[in-house]
Structures are given as C-alpha cells and as structure tokens.
Design an enzyme around this catalytic site. Sequence first.
Site, PDB file in Angstrom:
ATOM      1  N   LEU A  14       0.849  -1.197   0.000  1.00 37.09           N
ATOM      2  CA  LEU A  14       0.000   0.000   0.000  1.00 37.09           C
ATOM      3  C   LEU A  14       0.882   1.244   0.000  1.00 37.09           C
ATOM      4  O   LEU A  14       1.010   1.961   0.987  1.00 37.09           O
ATOM      5  CB  LEU A  14      -0.925  -0.037   1.218  1.00 37.09           C
ATOM      6  CG  LEU A  14      -2.169   0.819   1.169  1.00 37.09           C
ATOM      7  CD1 LEU A  14      -2.951   0.627  -0.119  1.00 37.09           C
ATOM      8  CD2 LEU A  14      -3.062   0.521   2.351  1.00 37.09           C
ATOM      9  N   HIS A  15       1.543   1.470  -1.137  1.00 39.97           N
ATOM     10  CA  HIS A  15       2.451   2.596  -1.296  1.00 39.97           C
ATOM     11  C   HIS A  15       2.114   3.336  -2.578  1.00 39.97           C
ATOM     12  O   HIS A  15       1.523   2.784  -3.482  1.00 39.97           O
ATOM     13  CB  HIS A  15       3.902   2.114  -1.361  1.00 39.97           C
ATOM     14  CG  HIS A  15       4.344   1.460  -0.097  1.00 39.97           C
ATOM     15  ND1 HIS A  15       4.670   2.167   1.019  1.00 39.97           N
ATOM     16  CD2 HIS A  15       4.467   0.149   0.237  1.00 39.97           C
ATOM     17  CE1 HIS A  15       5.005   1.335   1.994  1.00 39.97           C
ATOM     18  NE2 HIS A  15       4.876   0.095   1.542  1.00 39.97           N
ATOM     19  N   ALA A  16       2.499   4.595  -2.639  1.00 41.24           N
ATOM     20  CA  ALA A  16       2.389   5.444  -3.816  1.00 41.24           C
ATOM     21  C   ALA A  16       1.065   5.292  -4.576  1.00 41.24           C
ATOM     22  O   ALA A  16       0.025   5.716  -4.100  1.00 41.24           O
ATOM     23  CB  ALA A  16       3.585   5.248  -4.722  1.00 41.24           C
TER      24      ALA A  16
END
Length: 92
Positions: A14-16
């Site tokens: 759950l990044h960028a």
Amino acid sequence: MAERTATIASRVGLHARPAAIFAEAAGELDLEVTIALPGEPADEAMDASSILSLMGLGAEHGTTVVLRAEGAGADAALDRLVGILETDHDAE
C-alpha cells in the site's frame, strides 16, 4: 459499525499509486472510513482517506487490513474499498 478485512494485492504493498487510488476512493465517501492492522483497537485505526496514514501503515503485499465505517451505505462502501485493495494496481 460495518467492518471488512482485505488482503493487499499490489506487489509493492500500500504505497504510492495504490495508496493514492484507495485514499481518493475513501475520500469521496460521505462516511468516515478507518484502516488498521488486525488486532489493533478501533480507536487506534487510521483515516483511510489519508495517503500518509496509508503509507505509514506499512502494509506490504499479502498483509491483511481491517476497514471500518459507520452510517448509511457503509456496507456497500466497504465492499467497494475492499475491491480496490484486493486489486494489483501495479499490474495495470
């Protein structure tokens, strides 16, 4: 209060990009949606519409998270948000 669990499908977690897609969808709702790791008390859950909170959660690929919301339409909203988290947005 409606509650759902979801498993992070994006390969980078759950990044960028996945966090931005999810935060935007959560922010469009007329509900307060929270996200937390399993076992965390509801009062320690983070704002699901905050990209910084989402990235600070440290949810990697395969991590299970808990979404909670209360109010009219909460069940349908959480179902939609689970679908976002369980889609690999890095594969698109």
